[in-house]
Scaffold this motif. Structure first.
Motif, short mmCIF file in Angstrom:
data_model
loop_
_atom_site.label_atom_id
_atom_site.label_comp_id
_atom_site.label_asym_id
_atom_site.label_seq_id
_atom_site.Cartn_x
_atom_site.Cartn_y
_atom_site.Cartn_z
N PRO A 145 15.20 73.55 -27.88
CA PRO A 145 16.16 72.61 -28.47
C PRO A 145 16.00 71.17 -27.97
O PRO A 145 16.19 70.22 -28.74
CB PRO A 145 17.52 73.19 -28.06
N ASP A 146 15.64 70.99 -26.70
CA ASP A 146 15.43 69.63 -26.19
C ASP A 146 14.26 68.95 -26.89
O ASP A 146 14.32 67.77 -27.22
CB ASP A 146 15.20 69.64 -24.68
N ASP A 147 13.16 69.70 -27.10
CA ASP A 147 12.01 69.16 -27.84
C ASP A 147 12.44 68.76 -29.25
O ASP A 147 12.04 67.72 -29.76
CB ASP A 147 10.89 70.19 -27.96
N TYR A 148 13.24 69.62 -29.87
CA TYR A 148 13.72 69.36 -31.22
C TYR A 148 14.52 68.05 -31.27
O TYR A 148 14.31 67.21 -32.13
CB TYR A 148 14.57 70.53 -31.72
N GLU A 149 15.42 67.90 -30.30
CA GLU A 149 16.25 66.70 -30.24
C GLU A 149 15.39 65.45 -30.07
O GLU A 149 15.57 64.45 -30.76
CB GLU A 149 17.25 66.82 -29.09
N ARG A 150 14.43 65.50 -29.14
CA ARG A 150 13.55 64.35 -28.92
C ARG A 150 12.72 64.04 -30.15
O ARG A 150 12.52 62.88 -30.50
CB ARG A 150 12.64 64.60 -27.71
N ALA A 151 12.22 65.08 -30.82
CA ALA A 151 11.39 64.88 -32.01
C ALA A 151 12.20 64.23 -33.14
O ALA A 151 11.72 63.29 -33.79
CB ALA A 151 10.79 66.20 -32.48
N THR A 152 13.42 64.70 -33.36
CA THR A 152 14.22 64.11 -34.43
C THR A 152 14.62 62.68 -34.10
O THR A 152 14.67 61.83 -35.00
CB THR A 152 15.47 64.97 -34.75
N GLU A 153 14.87 62.39 -32.83
CA GLU A 153 15.17 61.02 -32.43
C GLU A 153 13.97 60.11 -32.66
O GLU A 153 14.10 58.98 -33.14
CB GLU A 153 15.60 60.96 -30.96
N ARG A 154 12.79 60.61 -32.31
CA ARG A 154 11.57 59.80 -32.49
C ARG A 154 11.29 59.59 -33.98
O ARG A 154 10.85 58.50 -34.37
CB ARG A 154 10.38 60.48 -31.79
N ILE A 155 11.54 60.58 -34.80
CA ILE A 155 11.35 60.42 -36.25
C ILE A 155 12.23 59.28 -36.75
O ILE A 155 11.78 58.42 -37.52
CB ILE A 155 11.66 61.74 -36.99
N ALA A 156 13.47 59.25 -36.31
CA ALA A 156 14.38 58.17 -36.71
C ALA A 156 13.89 56.82 -36.22
O ALA A 156 13.97 55.81 -36.94
CB ALA A 156 15.79 58.46 -36.20
N GLU A 157 13.37 56.77 -34.99
CA GLU A 157 12.84 55.52 -34.44
C GLU A 157 11.65 55.01 -35.25
O GLU A 157 11.51 53.80 -35.45
CB GLU A 157 12.39 55.71 -32.99
N LEU A 158 10.78 55.92 -35.66
CA LEU A 158 9.58 55.52 -36.39
C LEU A 158 9.90 54.98 -37.78
O LEU A 158 9.20 54.10 -38.28
CB LEU A 158 8.60 56.69 -36.49
N GLY A 159 10.95 55.52 -38.39
CA GLY A 159 11.36 55.03 -39.71
C GLY A 159 10.26 55.19 -40.75
O GLY A 159 9.79 56.28 -41.00
N ASN A 160 9.84 54.08 -41.34
CA ASN A 160 8.84 54.07 -42.40
C ASN A 160 7.66 53.20 -41.96
O ASN A 160 7.55 52.05 -42.37
CB ASN A 160 9.47 53.55 -43.70
N PRO A 161 6.77 53.77 -41.14
CA PRO A 161 5.66 52.97 -40.61
C PRO A 161 4.63 52.64 -41.69
O PRO A 161 4.58 53.29 -42.73
CB PRO A 161 5.06 53.88 -39.53
#
Length: 57
Positions: free
Chosen positions: A12-28
């Protein structure tokens, strides 16, 4: 064509970090390192969600 960077979501921690990073990356920008990272993270999150879709019940 970019080479997708593989990511693995193991807990679950990996999942949380991955979803946060996805949001940070946005639309590169297309073809960028960030886009490759985004695609890898999305794939890993989708696999995690598929394996755990019944956990909420």
């Amino acid at each position: 064509m970019i080479e997708i960077k593989k990511a693995i979501v193991r807990c679950p921690d990996d999942y949380e970090r991955a979803t946060e990073r996805i949001a940070e990356l946005g639309n590169p920008p297309s073809g960028s390192e960030e886009e490759a990272e985004l695609f890898g993270l999305i794939e890993a999150v989708e696999k995690w969600e598929a394996r755990h879709e019944d956990d909420d019940e």
